[in-house]
Design a protein around this motif. Structure first.
Motif, PDB file in Angstrom:
ATOM      1  N   GLN A 181       0.824  -1.205   0.000  1.00 30.29           N
ATOM      2  CA  GLN A 181       0.000   0.000   0.000  1.00 30.29           C
ATOM      3  C   GLN A 181       0.863   1.262   0.000  1.00 30.29           C
ATOM      4  O   GLN A 181       0.550   2.244  -0.676  1.00 30.29           O
ATOM      5  CB  GLN A 181      -0.936  -0.001   1.205  1.00 30.29           C
ATOM      6  CG  GLN A 181      -2.060  -1.019   1.102  1.00 30.29           C
ATOM      7  CD  GLN A 181      -2.894  -1.110   2.363  1.00 30.29           C
ATOM      8  OE1 GLN A 181      -2.607  -0.431   3.346  1.00 30.29           O
ATOM      9  NE2 GLN A 181      -3.913  -1.943   2.334  1.00 30.29           N
ATOM     10  N   ASN A 185       0.938   4.145  -2.820  1.00 31.78           N
ATOM     11  CA  ASN A 185       0.721   5.568  -2.472  1.00 31.78           C
ATOM     12  C   ASN A 185       1.789   6.449  -3.082  1.00 31.78           C
ATOM     13  O   ASN A 185       1.493   7.553  -3.571  1.00 31.78           O
ATOM     14  CB  ASN A 185       0.719   5.740  -0.956  1.00 31.78           C
ATOM     15  CG  ASN A 185      -0.540   5.190  -0.324  1.00 31.78           C
ATOM     16  OD1 ASN A 185      -1.544   5.014  -0.997  1.00 31.78           O
ATOM     17  ND2 ASN A 185      -0.484   4.916   0.962  1.00 31.78           N
ATOM     18  N   LYS A 208       0.934   9.456  -6.007  1.00 27.49           N
ATOM     19  CA  LYS A 208       1.036  10.877  -5.646  1.00 27.49           C
ATOM     20  C   LYS A 208       1.138  11.772  -6.871  1.00 27.49           C
ATOM     21  O   LYS A 208       0.851  12.968  -6.790  1.00 27.49           O
ATOM     22  CB  LYS A 208       2.247  11.102  -4.740  1.00 27.49           C
ATOM     23  CG  LYS A 208       2.026  10.628  -3.331  1.00 27.49           C
ATOM     24  CD  LYS A 208       3.224  10.919  -2.455  1.00 27.49           C
ATOM     25  CE  LYS A 208       2.992  10.427  -1.047  1.00 27.49           C
ATOM     26  NZ  LYS A 208       4.162  10.656  -0.184  1.00 27.49           N
ATOM     27  N   ASN A 240      -4.754   9.624  -6.011  1.00 28.16           N
ATOM     28  CA  ASN A 240      -4.314   9.676  -4.618  1.00 28.16           C
ATOM     29  C   ASN A 240      -5.511   9.660  -3.669  1.00 28.16           C
ATOM     30  O   ASN A 240      -5.498   8.976  -2.654  1.00 28.16           O
ATOM     31  CB  ASN A 240      -3.455  10.923  -4.409  1.00 28.16           C
ATOM     32  CG  ASN A 240      -2.715  10.883  -3.093  1.00 28.16           C
ATOM     33  OD1 ASN A 240      -2.627   9.838  -2.459  1.00 28.16           O
ATOM     34  ND2 ASN A 240      -2.191  12.016  -2.694  1.00 28.16           N
ATOM     35  N   LYS A 241      -6.546  10.423  -3.983  1.00 21.92           N
ATOM     36  CA  LYS A 241      -7.725  10.456  -3.134  1.00 21.92           C
ATOM     37  C   LYS A 241      -8.411   9.086  -3.096  1.00 21.92           C
ATOM     38  O   LYS A 241      -8.844   8.617  -2.044  1.00 21.92           O
ATOM     39  CB  LYS A 241      -8.711  11.529  -3.627  1.00 21.92           C
ATOM     40  CG  LYS A 241      -8.234  12.935  -3.404  1.00 21.92           C
ATOM     41  CD  LYS A 241      -9.239  13.944  -3.932  1.00 21.92           C
ATOM     42  CE  LYS A 241      -8.745  15.367  -3.752  1.00 21.92           C
ATOM     43  NZ  LYS A 241      -9.692  16.362  -4.293  1.00 21.92           N
ATOM     44  N   ASN A 278      -7.036   6.201  -3.638  1.00 20.80           N
ATOM     45  CA  ASN A 278      -6.194   5.252  -2.895  1.00 20.80           C
ATOM     46  C   ASN A 278      -6.306   5.452  -1.388  1.00 20.80           C
ATOM     47  O   ASN A 278      -6.273   4.487  -0.627  1.00 20.80           O
ATOM     48  CB  ASN A 278      -4.731   5.389  -3.329  1.00 20.80           C
ATOM     49  CG  ASN A 278      -4.476   4.727  -4.659  1.00 20.80           C
ATOM     50  OD1 ASN A 278      -5.176   3.797  -5.030  1.00 20.80           O
ATOM     51  ND2 ASN A 278      -3.488   5.207  -5.385  1.00 20.80           N
ATOM     52  N   ASN A 279      -6.436   6.702  -0.978  1.00 28.01           N
ATOM     53  CA  ASN A 279      -6.609   6.965   0.454  1.00 28.01           C
ATOM     54  C   ASN A 279      -7.889   6.326   0.973  1.00 28.01           C
ATOM     55  O   ASN A 279      -7.914   5.739   2.055  1.00 28.01           O
ATOM     56  CB  ASN A 279      -6.621   8.477   0.726  1.00 28.01           C
ATOM     57  CG  ASN A 279      -5.244   9.087   0.621  1.00 28.01           C
ATOM     58  OD1 ASN A 279      -4.255   8.390   0.791  1.00 28.01           O
ATOM     59  ND2 ASN A 279      -5.176  10.371   0.335  1.00 28.01           N
ATOM     60  N   LYS A 280      -8.935   6.450   0.184  1.00 24.16           N
ATOM     61  CA  LYS A 280     -10.190   5.827   0.594  1.00 24.16           C
ATOM     62  C   LYS A 280     -10.041   4.305   0.669  1.00 24.16           C
ATOM     63  O   LYS A 280     -10.525   3.670   1.601  1.00 24.16           O
ATOM     64  CB  LYS A 280     -11.315   6.205  -0.388  1.00 24.16           C
ATOM     65  CG  LYS A 280     -11.737   7.652  -0.290  1.00 24.16           C
ATOM     66  CD  LYS A 280     -12.827   7.979  -1.301  1.00 24.16           C
ATOM     67  CE  LYS A 280     -13.211   9.439  -1.243  1.00 24.16           C
ATOM     68  NZ  LYS A 280     -14.239   9.785  -2.260  1.00 24.16           N
ATOM     69  N   GLN A 293      -7.337   2.639   1.158  1.00 24.81           N
ATOM     70  CA  GLN A 293      -6.474   2.295   2.305  1.00 24.81           C
ATOM     71  C   GLN A 293      -7.270   2.294   3.608  1.00 24.81           C
ATOM     72  O   GLN A 293      -7.094   1.411   4.452  1.00 24.81           O
ATOM     73  CB  GLN A 293      -5.319   3.294   2.419  1.00 24.81           C
ATOM     74  CG  GLN A 293      -4.227   3.079   1.414  1.00 24.81           C
ATOM     75  CD  GLN A 293      -3.142   4.118   1.543  1.00 24.81           C
ATOM     76  OE1 GLN A 293      -3.237   5.030   2.369  1.00 24.81           O
ATOM     77  NE2 GLN A 293      -2.107   3.986   0.738  1.00 24.81           N
ATOM     78  N   GLU A 294      -8.106   3.289   3.769  1.00 23.78           N
ATOM     79  CA  GLU A 294      -8.913   3.337   4.988  1.00 23.78           C
ATOM     80  C   GLU A 294      -9.839   2.119   5.083  1.00 23.78           C
ATOM     81  O   GLU A 294      -9.989   1.519   6.148  1.00 23.78           O
ATOM     82  CB  GLU A 294      -9.736   4.636   5.024  1.00 23.78           C
ATOM     83  CG  GLU A 294      -8.894   5.873   5.253  1.00 23.78           C
ATOM     84  CD  GLU A 294      -9.693   7.164   5.150  1.00 23.78           C
ATOM     85  OE1 GLU A 294      -9.078   8.228   5.239  1.00 23.78           O
ATOM     86  OE2 GLU A 294     -10.930   7.071   4.981  1.00 23.78           O
TER      87      GLU A 294
END
Length: 195
Positions: A99, A103, A107, A113-114, A116-118, A120-121
């Motif tokens: 992960q 990321n 970037k 990126n947004k 992937n953040n979701k 990841q959470e």
């Protein structure tokens, strides 16, 4: 009279011997394998931090040593449980590394990126849920194994105690029968000697 005293002494010695045998049997037999098994269990209980795998590795080493000298099924089961737990931790670490790599690559593009953040959470939540489920299942399995082994040990001790009691009762009955025979013989000899 002399025969009665001898039979009484023999009966008494048999009772003392049976009691001594029971005391020796009652002491737990601790082999080197059993000692290493207990050390492994202590190390597992001490490892509160899931990131710290040193205690898990030490526990696995103790279980390996224990399995060489002891064929108890519980040792093997504990070894397998800790090994699975360790493998799951390694998988989780690999997932986290993957992960992080994703990321760094994402970037470059903000939209990715947004997203992937979701993801990841969500993965973290799922991982923590899976980890909690795994820990609960492992604890349940360990508790079930401990209760089964304790019940088996209790049943085995009860059976052995019952057999010892049966032998003691048999010895006591035989001693009483012998005493009765001696009394009858003595009474017969006394009546024959009077004439």
């Amino acid at each position: 009279m002399f025969k009665i005293i001898i039979n009484f002494i023999i009966g008494l010695l048999l009772l003392i011997y049976s009691f001594y045998s029971y005391l020796i049997w009652n002491k737990p037999i601790e082999s080197q394998g059993f000692i290493h098994f207990l050390k492994g269990n202590e190390l597992v209980l001490k490892s509160k931090n899931p990131k710290d795998t040193s205690n898990s590795e030490k526990a696995l080493d103790e279980y390996k040593i224990a399995m060489k000298t002891n064929t108890d099924v519980n040792i093997k089961k504990n070894f397998e449980l800790i090994l699975k737990k360790k493998e799951e931790q390694q998988k989780q670490e690999n997932q986290k590394k993957d992960q992080k790599n994703k990321n760094n690559e994402d970037k470059k593009d903000k939209k990715k990126n947004k997203e992937n953040n979701k993801k990841q959470e969500q993965n973290k939540k799922n991982d923590s849920k899976d980890q909690n489920k795994n820990e609960k299942n492992n604890k349940k399995q360990e508790n079930q194994q401990q209760s089964k082994s304790e019940k088996m040990k209790e049943n085995q001790k009860k059976e052995e105690l019952q057999s010892i009691l049966n032998r003691l009762e048999g010895n006591e009955k035989q001693a009483f029968k012998n005493n009765e025979k001696i009394k009858v013989n003595l009474n017969n000899e006394n009546t024959e000697n009077r004439w």
